[in-house]
Design a protein around this motif. Structure first.
Motif, PDB file in Angstrom:
ATOM      1  N   TYR A   1      44.317  33.671  38.227  1.00  0.00           N
ATOM      2  CA  TYR A   1      43.040  34.449  37.345  1.00  0.00           C
ATOM      3  C   TYR A   1      43.271  34.319  35.932  1.00  0.00           C
ATOM      4  O   TYR A   1      44.024  35.020  35.457  1.00  0.00           O
ATOM      5  CB  TYR A   1      43.044  35.783  38.178  1.00  0.00           C
ATOM      6  CG  TYR A   1      41.628  36.617  37.437  1.00  0.00           C
ATOM      7  CD1 TYR A   1      40.462  36.010  37.517  1.00  0.00           C
ATOM      8  CD2 TYR A   1      41.561  38.024  37.120  1.00  0.00           C
ATOM      9  CE1 TYR A   1      39.392  36.748  36.795  1.00  0.00           C
ATOM     10  CE2 TYR A   1      40.750  38.600  36.806  1.00  0.00           C
ATOM     11  CZ  TYR A   1      39.645  37.938  36.655  1.00  0.00           C
ATOM     12  OH  TYR A   1      38.301  38.442  36.086  1.00  0.00           O
TER      13      TYR A   1
ATOM     14  N   GLY B   1      36.945  48.500  35.946  1.00  0.00           N
ATOM     15  CA  GLY B   1      37.077  47.228  36.653  1.00  0.00           C
ATOM     16  C   GLY B   1      38.624  47.091  36.814  1.00  0.00           C
ATOM     17  O   GLY B   1      39.362  47.586  36.181  1.00  0.00           O
ATOM     18  N   SER B   2      38.844  46.014  37.467  1.00  0.00           N
ATOM     19  CA  SER B   2      40.277  45.287  37.714  1.00  0.00           C
ATOM     20  C   SER B   2      40.618  45.213  36.310  1.00  0.00           C
ATOM     21  O   SER B   2      41.958  45.055  36.199  1.00  0.00           O
ATOM     22  CB  SER B   2      40.069  44.072  38.332  1.00  0.00           C
ATOM     23  OG  SER B   2      39.649  44.262  39.577  1.00  0.00           O
ATOM     24  N   GLN B   3      39.920  44.685  35.414  1.00  0.00           N
ATOM     25  CA  GLN B   3      40.362  44.117  34.011  1.00  0.00           C
ATOM     26  C   GLN B   3      41.216  45.209  33.314  1.00  0.00           C
ATOM     27  O   GLN B   3      42.308  45.206  32.909  1.00  0.00           O
ATOM     28  CB  GLN B   3      39.446  43.668  33.142  1.00  0.00           C
ATOM     29  CG  GLN B   3      39.843  42.834  32.029  1.00  0.00           C
ATOM     30  CD  GLN B   3      40.680  41.648  32.374  1.00  0.00           C
ATOM     31  OE1 GLN B   3      40.443  40.944  33.553  1.00  0.00           O
ATOM     32  NE2 GLN B   3      41.444  41.074  31.681  1.00  0.00           N
TER      33      GLN B   3
ATOM     34  N   ASP C   1      46.260  42.565  42.890  1.00  0.00           N
ATOM     35  CA  ASP C   1      44.756  42.419  42.554  1.00  0.00           C
ATOM     36  C   ASP C   1      44.098  42.240  43.954  1.00  0.00           C
ATOM     37  O   ASP C   1      43.945  41.193  44.412  1.00  0.00           O
ATOM     38  CB  ASP C   1      44.450  41.291  41.626  1.00  0.00           C
ATOM     39  CG  ASP C   1      43.051  41.066  41.085  1.00  0.00           C
ATOM     40  OD1 ASP C   1      42.192  42.008  41.539  1.00  0.00           O
ATOM     41  OD2 ASP C   1      42.777  40.120  40.357  1.00  0.00           O
TER      42      ASP C   1
ATOM     43  N   SER D   1      33.145  45.515  41.558  1.00  0.00           N
ATOM     44  CA  SER D   1      32.287  44.562  40.898  1.00  0.00           C
ATOM     45  C   SER D   1      31.849  43.579  42.059  1.00  0.00           C
ATOM     46  O   SER D   1      30.663  43.078  41.810  1.00  0.00           O
ATOM     47  CB  SER D   1      33.158  43.682  39.960  1.00  0.00           C
ATOM     48  OG  SER D   1      33.485  44.360  38.696  1.00  0.00           O
ATOM     49  N   LYS D   2      32.605  43.453  43.142  1.00  0.00           N
ATOM     50  CA  LYS D   2      32.244  42.384  43.933  1.00  0.00           C
ATOM     51  C   LYS D   2      31.401  42.843  45.124  1.00  0.00           C
ATOM     52  O   LYS D   2      30.670  42.371  45.894  1.00  0.00           O
ATOM     53  CB  LYS D   2      33.655  41.536  44.464  1.00  0.00           C
ATOM     54  CG  LYS D   2      34.626  41.055  43.422  1.00  0.00           C
ATOM     55  CD  LYS D   2      33.893  39.954  42.728  1.00  0.00           C
ATOM     56  CE  LYS D   2      34.438  39.873  41.204  1.00  0.00           C
ATOM     57  NZ  LYS D   2      34.203  39.042  40.256  1.00  0.00           N
TER      58      LYS D   2
ATOM     59  N   TYR E   1      42.868  33.956  43.795  1.00  0.00           N
ATOM     60  CA  TYR E   1      42.021  33.109  42.828  1.00  0.00           C
ATOM     61  C   TYR E   1      42.572  32.056  42.073  1.00  0.00           C
ATOM     62  O   TYR E   1      43.916  32.489  41.545  1.00  0.00           O
ATOM     63  CB  TYR E   1      41.459  34.314  41.764  1.00  0.00           C
ATOM     64  CG  TYR E   1      40.367  33.370  41.209  1.00  0.00           C
ATOM     65  CD1 TYR E   1      38.896  33.467  41.591  1.00  0.00           C
ATOM     66  CD2 TYR E   1      40.457  32.793  39.964  1.00  0.00           C
ATOM     67  CE1 TYR E   1      37.946  32.702  40.872  1.00  0.00           C
ATOM     68  CE2 TYR E   1      39.661  31.970  39.130  1.00  0.00           C
ATOM     69  CZ  TYR E   1      38.295  32.032  39.820  1.00  0.00           C
ATOM     70  OH  TYR E   1      37.447  31.387  38.962  1.00  0.00           O
TER      71      TYR E   1
ATOM     72  N   THR F   1      38.240  46.920  42.818  1.00  0.00           N
ATOM     73  CA  THR F   1      37.144  47.094  41.993  1.00  0.00           C
ATOM     74  C   THR F   1      35.954  47.118  42.681  1.00  0.00           C
ATOM     75  O   THR F   1      35.637  46.582  43.918  1.00  0.00           O
ATOM     76  CB  THR F   1      36.950  45.659  41.102  1.00  0.00           C
ATOM     77  OG1 THR F   1      35.704  45.804  40.218  1.00  0.00           O
ATOM     78  CG2 THR F   1      37.003  44.225  41.899  1.00  0.00           C
TER      79      THR F   1
ATOM     80  N   TYR G   1      40.718  42.129  44.711  1.00  0.00           N
ATOM     81  CA  TYR G   1      39.237  42.128  44.158  1.00  0.00           C
ATOM     82  C   TYR G   1      38.059  42.039  45.116  1.00  0.00           C
ATOM     83  O   TYR G   1      36.846  42.343  44.860  1.00  0.00           O
ATOM     84  CB  TYR G   1      39.063  41.325  43.077  1.00  0.00           C
ATOM     85  CG  TYR G   1      39.383  39.670  43.541  1.00  0.00           C
ATOM     86  CD1 TYR G   1      40.590  39.438  43.824  1.00  0.00           C
ATOM     87  CD2 TYR G   1      38.208  38.811  43.649  1.00  0.00           C
ATOM     88  CE1 TYR G   1      40.690  38.056  44.109  1.00  0.00           C
ATOM     89  CE2 TYR G   1      38.411  37.479  43.771  1.00  0.00           C
ATOM     90  CZ  TYR G   1      39.429  37.263  44.137  1.00  0.00           C
ATOM     91  OH  TYR G   1      39.800  35.932  44.730  1.00  0.00           O
TER      92      TYR G   1
ATOM     93  N   ARG H   1      31.076  48.270  36.095  1.00  0.00           N
ATOM     94  CA  ARG H   1      32.398  48.652  35.482  1.00  0.00           C
ATOM     95  C   ARG H   1      33.188  49.763  35.986  1.00  0.00           C
ATOM     96  O   ARG H   1      33.370  50.713  35.181  1.00  0.00           O
ATOM     97  CB  ARG H   1      32.217  48.486  33.976  1.00  0.00           C
ATOM     98  CG  ARG H   1      31.602  47.582  33.258  1.00  0.00           C
ATOM     99  CD  ARG H   1      31.995  46.123  33.819  1.00  0.00           C
ATOM    100  NE  ARG H   1      33.271  45.866  33.532  1.00  0.00           N
ATOM    101  CZ  ARG H   1      34.135  45.143  34.475  1.00  0.00           C
ATOM    102  NH1 ARG H   1      33.467  44.655  35.272  1.00  0.00           N
ATOM    103  NH2 ARG H   1      35.263  44.795  34.045  1.00  0.00           N
TER     104      ARG H   1
ATOM    105  N   GLY I   1      32.124  34.663  40.974  1.00  0.00           N
ATOM    106  CA  GLY I   1      32.603  35.880  40.704  1.00  0.00           C
ATOM    107  C   GLY I   1      31.209  36.834  40.752  1.00  0.00           C
ATOM    108  O   GLY I   1      31.489  38.085  40.515  1.00  0.00           O
TER     109      GLY I   1
HETATM  110  C1  LIG Z   1      40.912  37.262  40.734  1.00  0.00           C
HETATM  111  C2  LIG Z   1      39.864  38.285  39.996  1.00  0.00           C
HETATM  112  N1  LIG Z   1      40.109  39.792  39.822  1.00  0.00           N
HETATM  113  C3  LIG Z   1      39.385  40.831  39.384  1.00  0.00           C
HETATM  114  C4  LIG Z   1      38.281  40.293  39.196  1.00  0.00           C
HETATM  115  C5  LIG Z   1      37.225  41.347  38.995  1.00  0.00           C
HETATM  116  O1  LIG Z   1      37.160  42.016  37.702  1.00  0.00           O
HETATM  117  P1  LIG Z   1      36.481  43.315  37.223  1.00  0.00           P
HETATM  118  O2  LIG Z   1      36.668  44.356  38.330  1.00  0.00           O
HETATM  119  O3  LIG Z   1      37.259  43.626  35.768  1.00  0.00           O
HETATM  120  O4  LIG Z   1      35.235  43.022  37.182  1.00  0.00           O
HETATM  121  C6  LIG Z   1      37.638  39.175  39.248  1.00  0.00           C
HETATM  122  C7  LIG Z   1      36.268  38.866  38.752  1.00  0.00           C
HETATM  123  O5  LIG Z   1      35.694  37.770  38.976  1.00  0.00           O
HETATM  124  C8  LIG Z   1      38.667  38.220  39.619  1.00  0.00           C
HETATM  125  O6  LIG Z   1      38.235  37.028  39.792  1.00  0.00           O
END
Ligand SMILES: Cc1ncc(COP(=O)(O)O)c(C=O)c1O
Length: 503
Positions: free
Chosen positions: A240, A214-216, A315, A347-348, A287, A345, A317, A355, A149
């Motif tokens: 996930y 973020g995706s969360q 998702d 994030s990646k 994932y 997101t 991501y 965030r 991640g």
């Molecule tokens: C499957 C999946 N979705 C989403 C995310 C990203 O989450 P976020 O945007 O909250 O950092 C990750 C991060 O490892 C992930 O593995």
């Protein structure tokens, strides 16, 4: 010895101890019989003894504290002299007065149990009870080989980001200090909509975009808007883990639908729970198995949602990174009935501490999403949105994706070659054609969690595949991230891995 440490740990430790100059809460009573100097002295000493003030923290100057307490400076000077004499305080030339560093810090000691002696744990909500025990994630303390991640942080254009951040700070408008729109900043929503339409085949207008942390948060808001406690929801198994936590906390019933080489097995899902309310899926790059959902499964899934009046929470991501074909278009782009809630997101593609993520919401649900989001955290932070919008507008975002795509392609190739060289065909590799991780299937004679524990002290941050299963795992394996593992570290990492596997 091979070291995967990325930066000097002593610098890291030093950075972790922030200086503090906020005057501590000290009250003095001018009418009390006890002299003022003694009240100040005791207040400081008691707070140090209780661990509320800790070694290395800066204390206000005598002048500042006297002003704060609206008293003359003399009693403060007397109290400070006493605290210095006793070793509670120390001075550093040119820097000021500090709580003495020789005083042991309490920061790592467990929080004191404040309940009645002998009483059991205090009651918490069902939502809090249902989540597994929290453990500080390894990424908080360490960055290292194979951590899942993590994008390539060393190749992030930090200078560009800093320049945009300083420009933002210099030109900060009073308006930017106000609460914002729960949907996010207009200019960022426009940039995101353009990007998703052109690069991800998402059907959307800026008005449908909600900026989230973020995706969360995207998964959390979507769950709150669409699902009631007790609602049955299909989840990919394995899937996930943090998406599973969102559903568990919301009191939903997870229906574990197996994932095979075509992605989520829709026919099995229909058998297990035909009238589920939603499906959580990562169709572009599942994932942890890294599978891309086949065209047949995509249309079966969309067909099921329209028959069952269910929702899909997509998702997406890390789908910017594909190595064997062009990026696969989103599932949302194929949906003609507005049943897909698309989440993504930065994030990646940029960095996780930013965030910032987004939701693409069907037009008729935008108002409900906004109302629910407002009840959670009101609106996203202005600074990160404004800087990110500028970063995208100036072309740095597209440039960074192009650059990292090449970097990850090389790392992926080297990792696959090294695994094949070390293990031959003994373990199956899954999901190496996209994203920044792959899965290594080990077979039942292994316990993946044991291997993860043994590898961590050697700074090999593996993830156990079995932990991604909703109930009992049907596979043992390791999820290996290569996003933030420099190519040069991969061969040595695989050699270490081989030793842990006893292969
Ligand atoms: C499957 C999946 N979705 C989403 C995310 C990203 O989450 P976020 O945007 O909250 O950092 C990750 C991060 O490892 C992930 O593995």
């Amino acid at each position: 010895m091979t070291s995967f440490l990325i930066f000097d740990m002593s610098t890291f430790r030093a950075l972790k101890k922030p200086l503090r100059r906020i005057p501590p809460l000290i009250a003095v009573d001018r009418k009390a019989a006890k002299p003022l100097y003694q009240q100040i002295y005791e207040a400081y000493r008691n707070r140090i003894v209780r661990g509320e003030l800790r070694g290395g923290e800066l204390v206000p100057s005598t002048r500042e504290l006297a002003r704060e307490l609206r008293i003359s400076r003399l009693p403060v000077v007397n109290a400070y002299s006493q605290l210095l004499a006793e070793g509670h305080f120390e001075t550093r030339v040119g820097s000021g007065t500090f709580i003495a560093t020789t005083i042991p810090t309490h920061s790592r000691s467990p929080l004191p149990h404040r309940g009645r002696p002998g009483a059991g744990p205090r009651s918490v909500s069902a939502c809090a009870r249902v989540l597994p025990k929290f453990e500080r994630p390894s990424w908080v303390e360490h960055l290292g080989a194979f951590q899942v991640g993590q994008p390539d942080l060393r190749n992030f254009p930090v200078e560009v980001w800093s320049r945009l951040l300083s420009r933002y700070s210099r030109q900060l408008k009073v308006r930017a200090l106000q609460y914002g729109d729960p949907m996010g900043l207009d200019e960022l929503r426009e940039s995101v909509a353009t990007y998703l339409r052109t690069s991800r085949g998402v059907r959307c207008e800026p008005e449908q975009i909600m900026i989230v942390s973020g995706s969360q948060q995207a998964l959390d808001v979507s769950t709150r808007v669409l699902l009631d406690p007790g609602a049955r929801v299909w989840v990919e198994n394995p899937g996930y883990w943090l998406a599973q936590h969102v559903l568990a906390a919301a009191g939903c019933r997870m229906i574990a639908v197996p994932v095979d080489s075509e992605g989520l097995d829709v026919a099995r899902g229909i058998k297990l729970s035909p009238d589920a309310r939603a499906a959580f899926v990562a169709p572009s790059h599942q994932y942890p198995l890294g599978i891309t959902m086949s065209a047949t499964r995509r249309s079966q899934l969309l067909q099921w949602t329209s028959q069952a009046a269910a929702w899909i929470i997509e998702d997406d991501y890390d789908s910017e990174y594909r190595y064997v074909s062009m990026p696969i278009a989103s599932l949302q782009g194929l949906d003609t009935r507005d049943r897909v809630i698309y989440t993504g997101t930065f994030s990646k593609v940029l960095f996780p501490s930013l965030r910032v993520g987004y939701i693409v919401i069907p037009p008729d649900l935008v108002e409900r999403f906004a109302a629910v989001r407002q009840s959670m955290d009101i609106c996203p932070s202005h600074a990160s949105q404004a800087v990110l919008a500028q970063f995208i507008r100036e072309g740095h975002f597209a440039r960074h994706i192009r650059k990292t795509r090449k970097v990850y392609e090389e790392r992926r190739q080297v990792l696959v070659e090294e695994i094949k060289r070390a293990f031959g065909l003994r373990y199956r590799i899954m999901g190496a054609s996209a994203g920044t991780h792959l899965a290594l299937l080990l077979g039942d004679r292994y316990c993946d969690r044991d291997i993860v524990m043994k590898a961590a002290p050697k700074r090999l941050w593996l993830s156990a595949l079995s932990l991604s299963y909703v109930a009992s795992p049907t596979r043992q394996g390791l999820v290996l991230g290569f996003g933030n593992t420099p190519t040069s570290q991969i061969p040595a990492g695989v050699v270490l891995l081989k030793a842990f596997l006893g292969a």
